[in-house]
Design a protein around this motif. Structure first.
Motif, PDB file in Angstrom:
ATOM      1  N   ARG A 221      82.144  49.980  16.003  1.00 29.80           N
ATOM      2  CA  ARG A 221      81.216  50.258  14.903  1.00 29.80           C
ATOM      3  C   ARG A 221      79.988  49.363  14.980  1.00 29.80           C
ATOM      4  O   ARG A 221      78.869  49.803  14.720  1.00 29.80           O
ATOM      5  CB  ARG A 221      81.920  50.067  13.548  1.00 29.80           C
ATOM      6  CG  ARG A 221      83.101  50.987  13.329  1.00 29.80           C
ATOM      7  CD  ARG A 221      83.414  51.175  11.856  1.00 29.80           C
ATOM      8  NE  ARG A 221      83.481  49.952  11.095  1.00 29.80           N
ATOM      9  CZ  ARG A 221      84.606  49.291  10.804  1.00 29.80           C
ATOM     10  NH1 ARG A 221      85.770  49.727  11.284  1.00 29.80           N
ATOM     11  NH2 ARG A 221      84.589  48.216  10.043  1.00 29.80           N
TER      12      ARG A 221
ATOM     13  N   SER B  84      76.112  50.624  15.532  1.00 26.64           N
ATOM     14  CA  SER B  84      75.088  50.287  14.544  1.00 26.64           C
ATOM     15  C   SER B  84      73.885  49.623  15.200  1.00 26.64           C
ATOM     16  O   SER B  84      72.735  49.894  14.834  1.00 26.64           O
ATOM     17  CB  SER B  84      75.674  49.355  13.473  1.00 26.64           C
ATOM     18  OG  SER B  84      76.625  50.031  12.689  1.00 26.64           O
TER      19      SER B  84
ATOM     20  N   ALA C 252      70.202  51.206  15.092  1.00 29.15           N
ATOM     21  CA  ALA C 252      69.118  50.420  14.485  1.00 29.15           C
ATOM     22  C   ALA C 252      67.979  50.186  15.466  1.00 29.15           C
ATOM     23  O   ALA C 252      66.808  50.108  15.082  1.00 29.15           O
ATOM     24  CB  ALA C 252      69.667  49.084  13.998  1.00 29.15           C
TER      25      ALA C 252
ATOM     26  N   ILE D 282      68.400  52.616  11.032  1.00 32.48           N
ATOM     27  CA  ILE D 282      69.531  52.813  10.126  1.00 32.48           C
ATOM     28  C   ILE D 282      69.046  53.564   8.882  1.00 32.48           C
ATOM     29  O   ILE D 282      68.096  53.136   8.222  1.00 32.48           O
ATOM     30  CB  ILE D 282      70.133  51.460   9.691  1.00 32.48           C
ATOM     31  CG1 ILE D 282      70.623  50.680  10.915  1.00 32.48           C
ATOM     32  CG2 ILE D 282      71.241  51.666   8.675  1.00 32.48           C
ATOM     33  CD1 ILE D 282      71.867  51.191  11.555  1.00 32.48           C
TER      34      ILE D 282
ATOM     35  N   TRP E 229      68.544  54.683   5.163  1.00 35.55           N
ATOM     36  CA  TRP E 229      68.654  53.957   3.906  1.00 35.55           C
ATOM     37  C   TRP E 229      69.826  54.492   3.106  1.00 35.55           C
ATOM     38  O   TRP E 229      70.071  55.702   3.061  1.00 35.55           O
ATOM     39  CB  TRP E 229      67.376  54.115   3.080  1.00 35.55           C
ATOM     40  CG  TRP E 229      66.253  53.250   3.562  1.00 35.55           C
ATOM     41  CD1 TRP E 229      66.086  52.752   4.805  1.00 35.55           C
ATOM     42  CD2 TRP E 229      65.149  52.809   2.788  1.00 35.55           C
ATOM     43  NE1 TRP E 229      64.939  52.017   4.882  1.00 35.55           N
ATOM     44  CE2 TRP E 229      64.338  52.032   3.642  1.00 35.55           C
ATOM     45  CE3 TRP E 229      64.744  52.991   1.471  1.00 35.55           C
ATOM     46  CZ2 TRP E 229      63.149  51.446   3.216  1.00 35.55           C
ATOM     47  CZ3 TRP E 229      63.570  52.405   1.051  1.00 35.55           C
ATOM     48  CH2 TRP E 229      62.784  51.629   1.911  1.00 35.55           C
ATOM     49  N   SER E 230      70.513  53.587   2.451  1.00 30.63           N
ATOM     50  CA  SER E 230      71.587  53.983   1.544  1.00 30.63           C
ATOM     51  C   SER E 230      71.035  53.893   0.129  1.00 30.63           C
ATOM     52  O   SER E 230      70.913  52.813  -0.438  1.00 30.63           O
ATOM     53  CB  SER E 230      72.796  53.055   1.701  1.00 30.63           C
ATOM     54  OG  SER E 230      73.804  53.417   0.812  1.00 30.63           O
TER      55      SER E 230
ATOM     56  N   GLU F 203      64.379  55.055   7.149  1.00 30.55           N
ATOM     57  CA  GLU F 203      65.239  54.369   8.107  1.00 30.55           C
ATOM     58  C   GLU F 203      64.695  52.969   8.347  1.00 30.55           C
ATOM     59  O   GLU F 203      63.504  52.729   8.201  1.00 30.55           O
ATOM     60  CB  GLU F 203      65.306  55.112   9.450  1.00 30.55           C
ATOM     61  CG  GLU F 203      66.000  56.454   9.394  1.00 30.55           C
ATOM     62  CD  GLU F 203      65.075  57.568   8.948  1.00 30.55           C
ATOM     63  OE1 GLU F 203      63.843  57.414   9.123  1.00 30.55           O
ATOM     64  OE2 GLU F 203      65.557  58.568   8.392  1.00 30.55           O
TER      65      GLU F 203
ATOM     66  N   ARG G 213      75.878  45.995   7.391  1.00 26.46           N
ATOM     67  CA  ARG G 213      76.073  46.865   6.230  1.00 26.46           C
ATOM     68  C   ARG G 213      76.419  48.279   6.679  1.00 26.46           C
ATOM     69  O   ARG G 213      77.325  48.913   6.154  1.00 26.46           O
ATOM     70  CB  ARG G 213      74.815  46.878   5.365  1.00 26.46           C
ATOM     71  CG  ARG G 213      75.009  47.579   4.017  1.00 26.46           C
ATOM     72  CD  ARG G 213      73.722  47.618   3.208  1.00 26.46           C
ATOM     73  NE  ARG G 213      73.202  46.288   2.970  1.00 26.46           N
ATOM     74  CZ  ARG G 213      72.030  45.861   3.434  1.00 26.46           C
ATOM     75  NH1 ARG G 213      71.262  46.662   4.152  1.00 26.46           N
ATOM     76  NH2 ARG G 213      71.622  44.649   3.172  1.00 26.46           N
ATOM     77  N   HIS G 214      75.696  48.760   7.707  1.00 23.51           N
ATOM     78  CA  HIS G 214      75.953  50.111   8.204  1.00 23.51           C
ATOM     79  C   HIS G 214      77.314  50.206   8.887  1.00 23.51           C
ATOM     80  O   HIS G 214      77.981  51.240   8.825  1.00 23.51           O
ATOM     81  CB  HIS G 214      74.843  50.523   9.179  1.00 23.51           C
ATOM     82  CG  HIS G 214      74.985  51.918   9.698  1.00 23.51           C
ATOM     83  ND1 HIS G 214      75.574  52.199  10.921  1.00 23.51           N
ATOM     84  CD2 HIS G 214      74.642  53.120   9.163  1.00 23.51           C
ATOM     85  CE1 HIS G 214      75.571  53.505  11.107  1.00 23.51           C
ATOM     86  NE2 HIS G 214      75.014  54.088  10.060  1.00 23.51           N
TER      87      HIS G 214
ATOM     88  N   ASP H 197      79.905  48.581   8.038  1.00 22.23           N
ATOM     89  CA  ASP H 197      80.925  48.205   7.068  1.00 22.23           C
ATOM     90  C   ASP H 197      81.610  46.901   7.475  1.00 22.23           C
ATOM     91  O   ASP H 197      82.833  46.765   7.450  1.00 22.23           O
ATOM     92  CB  ASP H 197      81.966  49.321   6.912  1.00 22.23           C
ATOM     93  CG  ASP H 197      82.851  49.122   5.673  1.00 22.23           C
ATOM     94  OD1 ASP H 197      82.408  48.411   4.746  1.00 22.23           O
ATOM     95  OD2 ASP H 197      83.971  49.658   5.648  1.00 22.23           O
TER      96      ASP H 197
END
Length: 431
Positions: free
Chosen positions: A217, A221, A225, A230, A232-233, A249, A346-347, A349
């Motif tokens: 992961r 990421s 990136a 990435i 945006w959340s 992004e 963050r992306h 997790d």
């Protein structure tokens, strides 16, 4: 002739101001008096002869405090102590003046950083000392005289950081070092160190390494990136007029991505990568020849993935990881990776993962692979073998071989022979 009267609250209240200031002296303690100003202000004073007394000795006066600060009995006790000092040749006025001019904690901290830390400590250590003194110690104790700070003052500061025990203990260490410096340079009495003797909080070492899934992961990421960015959340329940309508992004750039990969592949310290110069990179021999690090001059042996990262990276300026000033006359190394690291973790997790955990992760893979602690220590650049010892419990292969040897010897003596599990281990080359 000076009139003397026992100074009481009634006398204080009855003393009316005159055109000029005057003093009413106490009948019990010689030199103890009530000074009254034309403005009505009243204060306690003590007069004495310097150098233990004598007809030709100079008369000096010490202000004890205002009448609303001390009762007559409290002021009289202080005056009695001052009289005892004066009798044996001490100078209470000079002592008070010296105390008034004594260095504050803020002044001592500034002198300590400028004279001692900047000259004798490495950049990362200097930054840590400056952060602790400027952000934590000075706001809490800066205005106090350094020699008036008590163990209770520092214990209170220490206890206030109980939720971050590691930082709380570093505060003690920095303050202890600062007071040792202050004593040697006459800023406080020599040997005076209120940070000494305070019990530190127990520190539990934090060991965090990545599982294969987590590594996957994290790698994905970083690639996202670096290329597309990435996404945006965005919380749909919240409104924000600052959210861009088109680009949503966040990209981190090739140099930030390269820095993260090098930290993962080499187990190097953050500053070793951010301060790395192209002149210290030897791709032909696969080495990083660091002129300075936390443990001094150091050589990092590169592996194939890290060589590939460096080979593909665009060269901009002096530093491998180009910062904002890259290519300018006043070029400086990049200061941190906080923003790209936050975006990537963050992306993925992995928000509980720290950058320094990548170093532990590198070591854990080496220990788990049975490479041996001395080799791992050399790869990480540990100055002390004891530093690498924290990974000993992961070095399972030598222990497995040892326990199998012992177990087989015992089993043979018992006539048990090799077990089916032993046969499987033999196939795997573990016996």
């Amino acid at each position: 002739m000076t009139t003397k009267i026992k100074l009481t609250k009634r006398v204080v209240d009855a003393a009316m101001p005159r055109s000029g200031r005057f003093v009413l002296f106490d009948s019990e303690i010689k030199g103890f008096g009530l000074r009254v100003f034309p403005s009505g202000l009243k204060s306690w004073v003590f007069e004495y002869k310097a150098d233990g007394g004598g007809r030709r000795a100079t008369t000096k006066r010490v202000t004890i405090g205002k009448t609303d600060e001390f009762t007559p009995d409290e002021a009289r006790k202080i005056a009695d102590k001052l009289r005892s000092k004066a009798k044996i040749g001490q100078d209470p006025q000079a002592e008070k003046a010296e105390k008034r001019e004594a260095a504050t904690v803020s002044k001592v901290a500034t002198e300590f950083l400028a004279t001692h830390v900047n000259a004798k400590r490495k950049a990362s250590t200097r930054a840590n000392y400056e952060d602790i003194l400027n952000r934590i110690v000075t706001p809490a104790l800066g205005s106090k005289k350094a020699r008036d700070v008590t163990r209770a003052d520092i214990a209170k500061l220490h206890l206030g950081r109980s939720k971050t025990p590691f930082q709380a203990n570093r505060i003690l260490a920095v303050l202890s070092s600062m007071y040792a410096f202050a004593g040697k340079h006459g800023l406080v009495p020599e040997g005076y160190n209120p940070a000494r003797g305070i019990e530190k909080f127990p520190e539990t070492s934090r060991e965090r390494w990545l599982s294969p899934d987590e590594l996957g992961r994290l790698g994905a990421s970083i690639r996202l990136a670096e290329t597309e960015g990435i996404p945006w959340s965005i919380d749909p329940t919240k409104k924000s007029k600052h959210v861009p309508k088109t680009k949503r992004e966040t990209a981190i750039g090739e140099h930030a991505a390269a820095a993260l990969r090098l930290l993962i592949f080499t187990g190097a310290r953050l500053r070793e990568i951010l301060h790395l110069k192209w002149s210290e990179v030897d791709l032909e021999r696969g080495l990083l020849l660091l002129s300075d690090s936390k443990t001094g001059k150091k050589t990092i042996v590169l592996n194939a993935p890290s060589i590939e990262v460096l080979s593909k990276l665009q060269r901009v300026g002096l530093y491998v990881i180009a910062g904002e000033s890259a290519g300018s006359d006043e070029e400086k190394p990049r200061s941190d990776l906080k923003r790209p690291w936050a975006v990537v973790t963050r992306h993925a997790d992995l928000e509980d993962l720290r950058i320094h955990d990548l170093r532990h992760n590198f070591a854990s893979f080496g220990a788990g692979g049975g490479l041996g602690l001395p080799i791992i220590g050399k790869l990480l650049g540990h100055a002390q073998a004891s530093t690498t010892q924290r990974y000993a419990h992961l070095d399972a292969d030598p222990l497995r071989r040892a326990t199998n040897t012992i177990g087989n010897t015992i089993a043979t003596a018992m006539g048990e022979g090799k077990t089916s599990s032993d046969a499987n281990l033999l196939k795997l080359g573990k016996l």
